[in-house]
Design an enzyme around this catalytic site. Structure first.
Site, short mmCIF file in Angstrom:
data_model
loop_
_atom_site.label_atom_id
_atom_site.label_comp_id
_atom_site.label_asym_id
_atom_site.label_seq_id
_atom_site.Cartn_x
_atom_site.Cartn_y
_atom_site.Cartn_z
N HIS A 122 0.87 -1.19 0.00
CA HIS A 122 0.00 0.00 0.00
C HIS A 122 0.91 1.24 0.00
O HIS A 122 2.02 1.18 0.55
CB HIS A 122 -0.83 -0.06 1.29
CG HIS A 122 -1.89 0.98 1.39
ND1 HIS A 122 -1.64 2.27 1.79
CD2 HIS A 122 -3.23 0.92 1.18
CE1 HIS A 122 -2.78 2.95 1.81
NE2 HIS A 122 -3.76 2.15 1.44
N ASP A 199 2.99 -4.77 8.13
CA ASP A 199 1.79 -3.96 7.93
C ASP A 199 0.60 -4.90 8.09
O ASP A 199 0.31 -5.71 7.20
CB ASP A 199 1.82 -3.32 6.53
CG ASP A 199 0.55 -2.53 6.23
OD1 ASP A 199 -0.42 -2.65 7.00
OD2 ASP A 199 0.53 -1.80 5.22
N GLN A 202 -4.48 -5.29 6.87
CA GLN A 202 -5.45 -6.23 6.30
C GLN A 202 -5.37 -7.61 6.93
O GLN A 202 -6.08 -8.52 6.51
CB GLN A 202 -5.25 -6.36 4.78
CG GLN A 202 -5.43 -5.07 4.01
CD GLN A 202 -6.86 -4.55 4.04
OE1 GLN A 202 -7.80 -5.28 4.38
NE2 GLN A 202 -7.03 -3.29 3.72
N LYS A 225 -10.56 -0.63 10.36
CA LYS A 225 -10.71 -1.81 9.49
C LYS A 225 -11.10 -3.04 10.30
O LYS A 225 -11.22 -4.14 9.77
CB LYS A 225 -9.41 -2.06 8.73
CG LYS A 225 -9.08 -0.95 7.71
CD LYS A 225 -7.90 -1.31 6.88
CE LYS A 225 -7.28 -0.13 6.19
NZ LYS A 225 -7.96 0.27 4.96
N CYS A 368 -4.72 2.43 -3.72
CA CYS A 368 -3.51 2.98 -3.07
C CYS A 368 -2.32 2.03 -3.19
O CYS A 368 -1.54 1.88 -2.24
CB CYS A 368 -3.76 3.33 -1.61
SG CYS A 368 -4.97 4.59 -1.39
#
Ligand code: PMP
Length: 410
Positions: A122, A199, A202, A225, A368
Protein backbone atom coordinates in the site's frame (compact mmCIF):
# COMPACT_ATOMS: atom_id res chain seq x y z
CA UNK A 1 -28.01 -21.97 12.90
CA UNK A 2 -24.46 -20.86 12.10
CA UNK A 3 -23.61 -17.72 14.08
CA UNK A 4 -22.59 -15.95 10.85
CA UNK A 5 -25.72 -16.86 8.84
CA UNK A 6 -26.98 -13.32 8.38
CA UNK A 7 -27.47 -12.91 12.12
CA UNK A 8 -24.57 -10.53 12.57
CA UNK A 9 -26.04 -7.92 10.22
CA UNK A 10 -28.49 -7.02 12.97
CA UNK A 11 -25.57 -5.87 15.12
CA UNK A 12 -24.59 -3.24 12.51
CA UNK A 13 -27.28 -0.57 12.05
CA UNK A 14 -25.90 0.74 8.75
CA UNK A 15 -26.43 -2.65 7.11
CA UNK A 16 -30.17 -2.13 7.16
CA UNK A 17 -29.81 1.09 5.15
CA UNK A 18 -30.79 1.19 1.49
CA UNK A 19 -28.67 2.52 -1.35
CA UNK A 20 -30.43 3.54 -4.59
CA UNK A 21 -33.56 1.84 -3.29
CA UNK A 22 -31.83 -1.50 -2.61
CA UNK A 23 -30.76 -2.98 0.69
CA UNK A 24 -27.05 -2.27 1.01
CA UNK A 25 -24.65 -5.10 0.15
CA UNK A 26 -21.40 -3.88 1.64
CA UNK A 27 -18.31 -5.51 0.15
CA UNK A 28 -15.75 -2.75 0.70
CA UNK A 29 -14.47 -3.93 4.06
CA UNK A 30 -10.80 -3.68 3.12
CA UNK A 31 -11.30 0.09 2.85
CA UNK A 32 -13.20 0.32 6.11
CA UNK A 33 -15.57 -1.89 8.08
CA UNK A 34 -18.95 -0.95 9.49
CA UNK A 35 -19.41 -0.51 13.24
CA UNK A 36 -21.53 -2.68 15.52
CA UNK A 37 -24.00 -1.08 17.93
CA UNK A 38 -21.66 -1.79 20.89
CA UNK A 39 -19.00 0.43 19.30
CA UNK A 40 -21.51 3.20 18.48
CA UNK A 41 -22.82 3.02 22.05
CA UNK A 42 -19.28 3.27 23.44
CA UNK A 43 -18.66 6.50 21.51
CA UNK A 44 -21.89 8.06 22.77
CA UNK A 45 -21.20 6.80 26.30
CA UNK A 46 -17.68 8.27 26.32
CA UNK A 47 -18.75 11.72 25.21
CA UNK A 48 -21.92 11.80 27.28
CA UNK A 49 -20.74 10.23 30.54
CA UNK A 50 -17.03 10.62 31.19
CA UNK A 51 -15.37 12.86 28.61
CA UNK A 52 -12.30 14.60 30.11
CA UNK A 53 -8.67 14.82 29.07
CA UNK A 54 -6.62 11.83 30.19
CA UNK A 55 -3.47 11.49 32.32
CA UNK A 56 -3.43 15.09 33.52
CA UNK A 57 -6.39 15.62 35.78
CA UNK A 58 -6.90 14.82 39.43
CA UNK A 59 -10.61 15.23 38.98
CA UNK A 60 -12.98 12.29 38.77
CA UNK A 61 -13.85 12.37 35.07
CA UNK A 62 -10.22 12.60 34.03
CA UNK A 63 -9.46 9.56 36.13
CA UNK A 64 -12.35 7.61 34.63
CA UNK A 65 -11.25 8.56 31.10
CA UNK A 66 -7.65 7.58 31.89
CA UNK A 67 -8.77 4.25 33.29
CA UNK A 68 -10.88 3.47 30.19
CA UNK A 69 -8.06 4.49 27.84
CA UNK A 70 -5.46 2.38 29.66
CA UNK A 71 -7.86 -0.57 29.88
CA UNK A 72 -8.27 -0.27 26.12
CA UNK A 73 -4.50 -0.41 25.70
CA UNK A 74 -4.45 -3.59 27.79
CA UNK A 75 -7.19 -5.04 25.62
CA UNK A 76 -5.16 -4.35 22.45
CA UNK A 77 -2.07 -5.83 24.13
CA UNK A 78 -4.02 -8.96 25.07
CA UNK A 79 -5.35 -9.16 21.52
CA UNK A 80 -1.84 -9.10 20.05
CA UNK A 81 -0.15 -11.02 22.88
CA UNK A 82 2.03 -7.97 23.60
CA UNK A 83 2.82 -5.97 26.72
CA UNK A 84 0.71 -2.84 27.25
CA UNK A 85 3.82 -0.61 27.12
CA UNK A 86 4.54 -1.98 23.63
CA UNK A 87 1.21 -0.70 22.30
CA UNK A 88 1.37 2.85 20.98
CA UNK A 89 -1.88 4.46 19.92
CA UNK A 90 -1.63 6.38 16.67
CA UNK A 91 -4.08 7.85 14.17
CA UNK A 92 -3.97 4.75 11.96
CA UNK A 93 -1.68 2.51 9.93
CA UNK A 94 -0.40 5.41 7.85
CA UNK A 95 0.46 7.43 10.94
CA UNK A 96 2.13 4.40 12.55
CA UNK A 97 4.40 3.83 9.55
CA UNK A 98 5.24 7.51 9.25
CA UNK A 99 6.14 7.60 12.94
CA UNK A 100 8.31 4.52 12.60
CA UNK A 101 10.02 5.85 9.48
CA UNK A 102 10.82 9.09 11.32
CA UNK A 103 11.91 7.53 14.59
CA UNK A 104 13.71 4.45 13.26
CA UNK A 105 15.05 6.44 10.33
CA UNK A 106 16.54 9.18 12.51
CA UNK A 107 18.25 6.69 14.79
CA UNK A 108 19.20 3.79 12.58
CA UNK A 109 19.45 4.79 8.92
CA UNK A 110 22.41 6.48 7.27
CA UNK A 111 23.62 7.27 3.77
CA UNK A 112 23.86 4.16 1.62
CA UNK A 113 21.74 2.01 3.98
CA UNK A 114 18.89 -0.02 2.57
CA UNK A 115 15.21 -0.48 3.44
CA UNK A 116 13.27 -3.32 1.84
CA UNK A 117 9.56 -3.29 0.92
CA UNK A 118 7.68 -5.45 -1.60
CA UNK A 119 6.08 -4.76 -4.96
CA UNK A 120 2.59 -5.19 -3.54
CA UNK A 121 2.63 -2.64 -0.74
CA UNK A 122 0.00 0.00 0.00
CA UNK A 123 1.28 3.55 -0.61
CA UNK A 124 1.46 4.08 3.13
CA UNK A 125 4.10 1.35 3.31
CA UNK A 126 6.02 2.90 0.42
CA UNK A 127 5.97 6.68 0.58
CA UNK A 128 7.17 7.17 4.21
CA UNK A 129 10.17 4.95 3.37
CA UNK A 130 10.81 6.86 0.15
CA UNK A 131 10.73 10.10 2.13
CA UNK A 132 13.15 8.63 4.68
CA UNK A 133 15.49 7.43 1.92
CA UNK A 134 15.46 10.88 0.37
CA UNK A 135 16.21 12.49 3.73
CA UNK A 136 19.03 10.11 4.57
CA UNK A 137 20.29 9.31 1.05
CA UNK A 138 19.37 5.70 1.74
CA UNK A 139 18.13 3.17 -0.83
CA UNK A 140 14.66 1.63 -1.09
CA UNK A 141 14.79 -1.93 -2.42
CA UNK A 142 11.69 -3.71 -3.74
CA UNK A 143 11.06 -7.46 -3.43
CA UNK A 144 9.75 -8.63 -6.82
CA UNK A 145 6.70 -10.84 -7.32
CA UNK A 146 6.65 -14.21 -8.98
CA UNK A 147 4.48 -14.95 -12.00
CA UNK A 148 1.64 -15.99 -9.67
CA UNK A 149 1.90 -12.63 -7.83
CA UNK A 150 3.31 -14.16 -4.66
CA UNK A 151 6.37 -12.61 -3.02
CA UNK A 152 9.62 -13.99 -4.43
CA UNK A 153 11.29 -15.28 -1.28
CA UNK A 154 14.41 -16.43 -3.11
CA UNK A 155 14.93 -12.94 -4.52
CA UNK A 156 14.25 -11.50 -1.05
CA UNK A 157 16.96 -13.66 0.52
CA UNK A 158 19.45 -12.37 -2.05
CA UNK A 159 18.56 -8.78 -1.21
CA UNK A 160 19.47 -9.00 2.48
CA UNK A 161 22.95 -7.68 3.20
CA UNK A 162 24.96 -5.77 5.78
CA UNK A 163 23.46 -2.45 4.58
CA UNK A 164 19.85 -3.60 5.12
CA UNK A 165 18.38 -1.74 8.10
CA UNK A 166 14.72 -2.73 8.00
CA UNK A 167 12.21 -4.83 6.07
CA UNK A 168 8.59 -3.61 5.95
CA UNK A 169 5.93 -5.82 4.33
CA UNK A 170 2.19 -6.35 4.39
CA UNK A 171 0.95 -9.58 5.92
CA UNK A 172 -2.08 -9.48 3.62
CA UNK A 173 -2.20 -7.56 0.34
CA UNK A 174 -5.01 -5.02 0.32
CA UNK A 175 -5.43 -5.46 -3.45
CA UNK A 176 -5.02 -9.19 -4.00
CA UNK A 177 -5.98 -10.48 -0.57
CA UNK A 178 -2.94 -12.80 -0.71
CA UNK A 179 -1.54 -13.84 2.65
CA UNK A 180 2.19 -13.16 2.36
CA UNK A 181 4.80 -15.45 3.95
CA UNK A 182 5.78 -12.94 6.65
CA UNK A 183 6.94 -15.76 8.97
CA UNK A 184 9.57 -16.73 6.39
CA UNK A 185 10.48 -13.09 5.74
CA UNK A 186 10.98 -12.54 9.47
CA UNK A 187 13.00 -15.76 9.77
CA UNK A 188 15.46 -14.83 7.02
CA UNK A 189 15.74 -11.18 8.10
CA UNK A 190 16.37 -12.14 11.71
CA UNK A 191 19.04 -14.61 10.65
CA UNK A 192 20.92 -11.46 9.60
CA UNK A 193 19.79 -9.42 12.65
CA UNK A 194 17.54 -7.21 10.54
CA UNK A 195 14.25 -6.04 12.10
CA UNK A 196 10.90 -6.46 10.34
CA UNK A 197 7.82 -4.25 10.38
CA UNK A 198 4.58 -6.02 9.47
CA UNK A 199 1.79 -3.96 7.93
CA UNK A 200 -1.16 -5.70 9.56
CA UNK A 201 -3.86 -3.35 8.24
CA UNK A 202 -5.45 -6.23 6.30
CA UNK A 203 -4.40 -9.13 8.51
CA UNK A 204 -5.27 -8.15 12.08
CA UNK A 205 -9.02 -7.90 11.27
CA UNK A 206 -9.07 -11.30 9.54
CA UNK A 207 -6.50 -13.60 11.13
CA UNK A 208 -5.22 -14.37 14.61
CA UNK A 209 -2.05 -12.27 14.83
CA UNK A 210 0.21 -13.06 17.77
CA UNK A 211 3.26 -10.81 17.80
CA UNK A 212 5.24 -13.23 19.96
CA UNK A 213 4.60 -16.19 17.66
CA UNK A 214 5.24 -14.04 14.60
CA UNK A 215 8.30 -12.51 16.26
CA UNK A 216 7.88 -9.31 14.27
CA UNK A 217 9.72 -6.25 15.59
CA UNK A 218 6.92 -3.85 14.67
CA UNK A 219 3.28 -4.31 13.68
CA UNK A 220 0.95 -1.59 12.47
CA UNK A 221 -2.80 -1.56 11.86
CA UNK A 222 -5.95 0.62 11.91
CA UNK A 223 -8.94 0.28 14.23
CA UNK A 224 -11.43 1.30 11.54
CA UNK A 225 -10.71 -1.81 9.49
CA UNK A 226 -11.62 -3.98 12.47
CA UNK A 227 -15.09 -2.63 13.37
CA UNK A 228 -13.57 0.18 15.44
CA UNK A 229 -13.61 3.95 14.97
CA UNK A 230 -11.65 5.98 12.42
CA UNK A 231 -8.71 8.10 13.52
CA UNK A 232 -7.18 5.38 15.69
CA UNK A 233 -4.43 2.90 14.98
CA UNK A 234 -1.66 0.99 16.65
CA UNK A 235 2.09 0.85 16.37
CA UNK A 236 3.30 -2.22 18.23
CA UNK A 237 7.04 -2.39 18.81
CA UNK A 238 9.18 -4.82 20.77
CA UNK A 239 10.20 -3.12 24.01
CA UNK A 240 13.91 -3.47 23.17
CA UNK A 241 13.32 -1.42 20.04
CA UNK A 242 10.98 1.17 21.53
CA UNK A 243 13.42 1.80 24.39
CA UNK A 244 16.19 2.40 21.89
CA UNK A 245 14.31 4.60 19.43
CA UNK A 246 13.77 8.36 19.79
CA UNK A 247 10.26 9.86 19.86
CA UNK A 248 8.86 10.72 16.45
CA UNK A 249 6.92 13.75 17.65
CA UNK A 250 7.33 16.30 20.43
CA UNK A 251 4.68 17.92 22.63
CA UNK A 252 2.65 17.31 25.75
CA UNK A 253 2.31 13.81 27.27
CA UNK A 254 5.54 12.49 25.75
CA UNK A 255 7.87 14.31 28.14
CA UNK A 256 9.18 13.71 31.65
CA UNK A 257 10.56 17.23 32.18
CA UNK A 258 10.94 20.17 29.86
CA UNK A 259 13.90 22.47 30.48
CA UNK A 260 15.45 25.03 28.17
CA UNK A 261 18.76 23.21 28.29
CA UNK A 262 17.44 19.63 28.11
CA UNK A 263 14.09 17.92 27.85
CA UNK A 264 13.72 14.35 29.04
CA UNK A 265 11.16 11.91 27.72
CA UNK A 266 8.37 9.93 29.31
CA UNK A 267 8.39 6.17 29.78
CA UNK A 268 6.89 3.75 27.23
CA UNK A 269 4.48 3.95 25.56
CA UNK A 270 3.88 7.66 26.28
CA UNK A 271 7.25 8.66 24.80
CA UNK A 272 5.63 8.03 21.42
CA UNK A 273 2.25 9.62 22.15
CA UNK A 274 2.55 13.39 21.88
CA UNK A 275 -0.63 15.38 22.55
CA UNK A 276 -4.13 14.45 23.66
CA UNK A 277 -4.81 10.87 22.58
CA UNK A 278 -8.03 9.57 21.03
CA UNK A 279 -9.27 8.08 24.31
CA UNK A 280 -12.89 7.81 23.23
CA UNK A 281 -11.67 6.02 20.11
CA UNK A 282 -9.47 3.62 22.09
CA UNK A 283 -12.40 2.80 24.39
CA UNK A 284 -14.71 2.19 21.42
CA UNK A 285 -12.02 0.04 19.80
CA UNK A 286 -11.74 -2.08 22.94
CA UNK A 287 -15.46 -2.79 22.53
CA UNK A 288 -14.86 -3.80 18.91
CA UNK A 289 -12.13 -6.20 20.06
CA UNK A 290 -14.47 -7.66 22.68
CA UNK A 291 -17.13 -8.12 20.02
CA UNK A 292 -14.66 -9.95 17.78
CA UNK A 293 -13.37 -12.00 20.72
CA UNK A 294 -16.89 -13.13 21.55
CA UNK A 295 -17.37 -14.43 18.01
CA UNK A 296 -13.84 -15.85 17.92
CA UNK A 297 -11.24 -14.72 15.40
CA UNK A 298 -10.60 -18.33 14.28
CA UNK A 299 -14.28 -18.75 13.42
CA UNK A 300 -14.38 -15.35 11.73
CA UNK A 301 -11.31 -16.31 9.68
CA UNK A 302 -12.95 -19.58 8.63
CA UNK A 303 -16.21 -17.86 7.71
CA UNK A 304 -14.39 -15.21 5.66
CA UNK A 305 -12.19 -17.80 3.98
CA UNK A 306 -15.33 -19.62 2.82
CA UNK A 307 -16.74 -16.35 1.50
CA UNK A 308 -13.55 -15.55 -0.39
CA UNK A 309 -13.54 -19.04 -1.93
CA UNK A 310 -17.20 -18.60 -2.82
CA UNK A 311 -16.48 -15.25 -4.54
CA UNK A 312 -13.70 -16.87 -6.57
CA UNK A 313 -15.90 -19.83 -7.46
CA UNK A 314 -18.92 -17.76 -8.49
CA UNK A 315 -17.07 -14.93 -10.24
CA UNK A 316 -14.81 -17.31 -12.17
CA UNK A 317 -17.93 -18.91 -13.69
CA UNK A 318 -18.73 -15.62 -15.41
CA UNK A 319 -17.41 -15.22 -18.93
CA UNK A 320 -14.25 -13.19 -19.56
CA UNK A 321 -13.49 -12.39 -15.96
CA UNK A 322 -9.91 -12.48 -14.72
CA UNK A 323 -9.36 -13.07 -11.02
CA UNK A 324 -5.93 -12.06 -9.78
CA UNK A 325 -3.90 -14.64 -7.85
CA UNK A 326 -6.84 -17.06 -8.11
CA UNK A 327 -6.72 -20.05 -5.82
CA UNK A 328 -4.00 -18.67 -3.54
CA UNK A 329 -4.42 -18.42 0.21
CA UNK A 330 -6.32 -15.20 0.79
CA UNK A 331 -7.83 -13.25 3.64
CA UNK A 332 -10.72 -10.90 3.12
CA UNK A 333 -10.35 -9.66 -0.45
CA UNK A 334 -10.51 -10.71 -4.10
CA UNK A 335 -9.54 -8.54 -7.07
CA UNK A 336 -10.74 -9.09 -10.61
CA UNK A 337 -11.40 -7.44 -13.95
CA UNK A 338 -13.96 -7.95 -16.69
CA UNK A 339 -13.14 -8.11 -20.42
CA UNK A 340 -15.23 -7.61 -23.57
CA UNK A 341 -15.56 -10.30 -26.23
CA UNK A 342 -13.01 -8.36 -28.34
CA UNK A 343 -10.50 -8.71 -25.49
CA UNK A 344 -10.71 -5.08 -24.36
CA UNK A 345 -10.87 -4.35 -20.65
CA UNK A 346 -14.13 -2.96 -19.34
CA UNK A 347 -12.95 -0.15 -17.10
CA UNK A 348 -13.39 -1.19 -13.46
CA UNK A 349 -14.92 2.22 -12.63
CA UNK A 350 -17.73 1.59 -15.13
CA UNK A 351 -18.49 -1.79 -13.59
CA UNK A 352 -18.23 -0.34 -10.06
CA UNK A 353 -20.73 2.43 -10.83
CA UNK A 354 -23.26 -0.07 -12.21
CA UNK A 355 -22.82 -2.30 -9.15
CA UNK A 356 -23.41 0.72 -6.93
CA UNK A 357 -26.66 1.50 -8.75
CA UNK A 358 -27.76 -2.00 -7.71
CA UNK A 359 -26.88 -1.39 -4.06
CA UNK A 360 -23.59 -3.32 -4.13
CA UNK A 361 -20.57 -1.49 -2.75
CA UNK A 362 -17.18 -2.69 -4.00
CA UNK A 363 -13.98 -0.73 -4.48
CA UNK A 364 -12.55 0.09 -7.90
CA UNK A 365 -9.26 1.67 -8.87
CA UNK A 366 -5.65 1.37 -7.81
CA UNK A 367 -6.43 0.76 -4.12
CA UNK A 368 -3.51 2.98 -3.07
CA UNK A 369 -1.09 0.47 -4.54
CA UNK A 370 -0.09 1.97 -7.89
CA UNK A 371 3.18 0.03 -8.25
CA UNK A 372 1.26 -3.25 -7.97
CA UNK A 373 -1.48 -2.10 -10.36
CA UNK A 374 1.18 -1.03 -12.85
CA UNK A 375 2.73 -4.48 -12.47
CA UNK A 376 -0.65 -6.01 -13.32
CA UNK A 377 -0.77 -3.81 -16.42
CA UNK A 378 -4.32 -2.53 -15.89
CA UNK A 379 -5.78 0.86 -14.88
CA UNK A 380 -7.23 -0.70 -11.72
CA UNK A 381 -9.25 -3.64 -10.48
CA UNK A 382 -12.60 -4.35 -8.92
CA UNK A 383 -12.14 -5.53 -5.36
CA UNK A 384 -14.76 -7.32 -3.31
CA UNK A 385 -13.75 -7.54 0.34
CA UNK A 386 -15.67 -9.21 3.13
CA UNK A 387 -16.26 -8.75 6.82
CA UNK A 388 -17.73 -11.00 9.48
CA UNK A 389 -21.30 -9.89 8.65
CA UNK A 390 -21.18 -10.84 4.98
CA UNK A 391 -22.99 -13.94 3.75
CA UNK A 392 -23.11 -16.12 0.67
CA UNK A 393 -26.34 -14.33 -0.19
CA UNK A 394 -24.35 -11.07 -0.43
CA UNK A 395 -22.00 -12.77 -2.88
CA UNK A 396 -24.96 -14.08 -4.90
CA UNK A 397 -26.23 -10.48 -5.10
CA UNK A 398 -22.79 -9.29 -6.19
CA UNK A 399 -22.68 -11.90 -8.95
CA UNK A 400 -26.23 -11.10 -10.13
CA UNK A 401 -25.36 -7.38 -10.20
CA UNK A 402 -22.13 -8.15 -12.06
CA UNK A 403 -24.00 -10.17 -14.69
CA UNK A 404 -26.34 -7.25 -15.27
CA UNK A 405 -23.46 -4.74 -15.39
CA UNK A 406 -21.51 -6.85 -17.89
CA UNK A 407 -24.58 -7.20 -20.11
CA UNK A 408 -24.98 -3.42 -20.17
CA UNK A 409 -21.33 -2.68 -20.84
CA UNK A 410 -20.50 -5.29 -23.47
N1 PMP B 1 -1.70 -0.72 4.58
C1 PMP B 1 -2.64 -1.51 4.06
C2 PMP B 1 -2.26 -2.91 3.66
C3 PMP B 1 -3.94 -1.04 3.91
O1 PMP B 1 -4.87 -1.83 3.38
C4 PMP B 1 -4.26 0.28 4.30
C5 PMP B 1 -5.66 0.84 4.12
N2 PMP B 1 -6.23 0.60 2.88
C6 PMP B 1 -3.25 1.07 4.86
C7 PMP B 1 -2.00 0.53 4.99
C8 PMP B 1 -3.52 2.46 5.33
O2 PMP B 1 -4.43 2.45 6.37
P1 PMP B 1 -5.06 3.81 6.94
O3 PMP B 1 -5.63 4.52 5.75
O4 PMP B 1 -6.10 3.35 7.90
O5 PMP B 1 -3.95 4.57 7.57
Amino acid sequence: MDKFDGMRKEDFPILSESVHGRKLVYLDNAATTQKPQVVLDAIVEGYSKWNANVHRGVHHLSQVATEKHEQARKKVAEWLNAAAEEVIFTKGTTDSINMLARSFGDAMVNEGDEIIVSQLEHHSNIVPWQMLCERKKAILKVIPLREDLSIDIEAFKEMLNERTRLVSVAQVSNVLGIVNPVEEIIHYAHAKHIPVCVDGAQSVPHLAVDVKKLDCDFLVFSAHKMYGPTGLGVLYGKKEWLDKLPPAEGGGEMIEHVRWDKTTYNVLPYKFEAGTPNYIGSYAFSKAIEYVQELGIEDIAKHEEELVEYIEERVSRLERVKIYAAGQKKAGAVSFNVYRADGGLIHPFDVGVLLDRQGVAVRTGHHCAEPLIEHLGVPGTLRASVGLYNTKEDIDKLVAALERAIMMLE
